[in-house]
Design a protein around this motif. Sequence first.
Motif, mmCIF file in Angstrom:
data_model
loop_
_atom_site.group_PDB
_atom_site.id
_atom_site.type_symbol
_atom_site.label_atom_id
_atom_site.label_comp_id
_atom_site.label_asym_id
_atom_site.label_seq_id
_atom_site.Cartn_x
_atom_site.Cartn_y
_atom_site.Cartn_z
ATOM 1 N N LEU A 332 78.583 78.963 133.245
ATOM 2 C CA LEU A 332 79.798 79.077 132.437
ATOM 3 C C LEU A 332 79.464 79.181 130.948
ATOM 4 O O LEU A 332 80.174 79.867 130.189
ATOM 5 N N LYS A 333 78.411 78.518 130.535
ATOM 6 C CA LYS A 333 78.000 78.617 129.129
ATOM 7 C C LYS A 333 77.562 80.040 128.798
ATOM 8 O O LYS A 333 77.883 80.574 127.721
ATOM 9 N N ARG A 334 76.849 80.685 129.698
ATOM 10 C CA ARG A 334 76.438 82.075 129.466
ATOM 11 C C ARG A 334 77.651 83.006 129.419
ATOM 12 O O ARG A 334 77.722 83.921 128.593
ATOM 13 N N VAL A 335 78.586 82.780 130.329
ATOM 14 C CA VAL A 335 79.804 83.600 130.346
ATOM 15 C C VAL A 335 80.587 83.403 129.050
ATOM 16 O O VAL A 335 81.073 84.370 128.445
ATOM 17 N N GLU A 336 80.696 82.169 128.622
ATOM 18 C CA GLU A 336 81.413 81.870 127.388
ATOM 19 C C GLU A 336 80.746 82.533 126.189
ATOM 20 O O GLU A 336 81.427 83.102 125.311
ATOM 21 N N ASN A 337 79.435 82.496 126.135
ATOM 22 C CA ASN A 337 78.706 83.118 125.030
ATOM 23 C C ASN A 337 78.910 84.630 125.013
ATOM 24 O O ASN A 337 78.959 85.254 123.931
ATOM 25 N N TYR A 338 79.039 85.228 126.181
ATOM 26 C CA TYR A 338 79.286 86.682 126.245
ATOM 27 C C TYR A 338 80.587 87.024 125.517
ATOM 28 O O TYR A 338 80.624 87.991 124.723
ATOM 29 N N TYR A 339 81.628 86.263 125.751
ATOM 30 C CA TYR A 339 82.901 86.548 125.101
ATOM 31 C C TYR A 339 82.890 86.172 123.628
ATOM 32 O O TYR A 339 83.519 86.860 122.797
ATOM 33 N N LEU A 340 82.189 85.100 123.277
ATOM 34 C CA LEU A 340 82.119 84.704 121.873
ATOM 35 C C LEU A 340 81.419 85.769 121.037
ATOM 36 O O LEU A 340 81.786 86.000 119.868
ATOM 37 N N GLN A 341 80.423 86.414 121.582
ATOM 38 C CA GLN A 341 79.682 87.434 120.848
ATOM 39 C C GLN A 341 80.486 88.702 120.640
ATOM 40 O O GLN A 341 80.107 89.550 119.815
ATOM 41 N N ARG A 342 81.570 88.858 121.373
ATOM 42 C CA ARG A 342 82.386 90.072 121.272
ATOM 43 C C ARG A 342 83.706 89.858 120.553
ATOM 44 O O ARG A 342 84.580 90.704 120.587
ATOM 45 N N ARG A 343 83.840 88.731 119.912
ATOM 46 C CA ARG A 343 85.057 88.480 119.134
ATOM 47 C C ARG A 343 84.993 89.196 117.789
ATOM 48 O O ARG A 343 83.920 89.344 117.206
#
Length: 343
Positions: A332-343
């Motif tokens: 879940l941390k990796r998934v969350e980081n994926y979206y944070l990097q695309r904000r």
Amino acid sequence: MATNKGSHLWWWIISAMVLLVGLGYYWYINNGPETLKTLITGEASPDSKGEVSGGVQGTGAGPGIIVGPVPGSKAPEQVPLETPSEEEPVGERFPIEKEGTSKSSKMAAEGPIEELFVNADKPSAAREGAAEKGEYCTIIRDEVLDFFHSLDSKAYFQGFKLEKDAYAYFTEILKKLTAQPPQPAGEGMQATTMLANIYFFSRALKPKDLLVIKSVMENESDTMEFNLETFYRWLMLGKGCSNRGNVRPPFDVIYKYAGFFINTTGGRAYLFRRPLRLRLLLSYYCVLIVYQADRLGNNRDGLNIVPYIQPLKDELSHHPELEFQDQYLDTLKRVENYYLQRR
């Protein structure tokens, strides 16, 4: 005269008491410490003995054993206070063995678990090779078949008298669900969509089907984590693995069910009626499926899973009894980081 007789009697009583005290003291000196030692220490089994020092439990001491010096003995002894019964096992209660499951996961792994379908249709040259891919497909398919074959031998499942084996029965259920998937979005725009989702399973399946599914989930809860990961991997196999009889649903259908469970009134209400552990794990895998739809550009209903990730991480972190808790949180941390990097 009577006074003299009474005084003589008292002397005899006092003399007898002194004699008894002396005999008792003699017996204690010769036998007392050994008897006391036996009552306190018992007989420790060879398997339960470990190195001890200063009354601290050694590495060899088992549950319910206190180690300390016993008066009169040359070495510390182990004192079994309580032997665990079979009805009340001590220690970890979860039946899955970490070593066995981690080995299976490594054999089946093709990269991060949250990207299994993303990587499923890549050219074989980008992976380890066609042989490894074929082995992976076989492992997952065999694990799914083993699960259904195990149901055939269970008394509770036999009690339904389905007149067919578990795999054939659930294949029919899966095809029914594939033929009419739910609507994962649009409840706020059309009231009929919300009503359809609320009563979705009761309309898609027969009451007996729902009863069988519920019974299987309850009776197979001990191996829930391993089974859910196996079925998730099976659903994410992609076109690179054969799909005999078209039993495995296409990704678009899987995506609709994932969105249904985490984004609709009916789907979320269904999850909240299930046991907490099952609700958390189903939510976890639904998030991974929608994430992969985003990666593939197939999030056709515009589902936003970002608001679900942190609450799900918080809930999972409070359940150390989960066998793969660390894996869930890292993923879940990796998934969350994926979206944070695309904000």
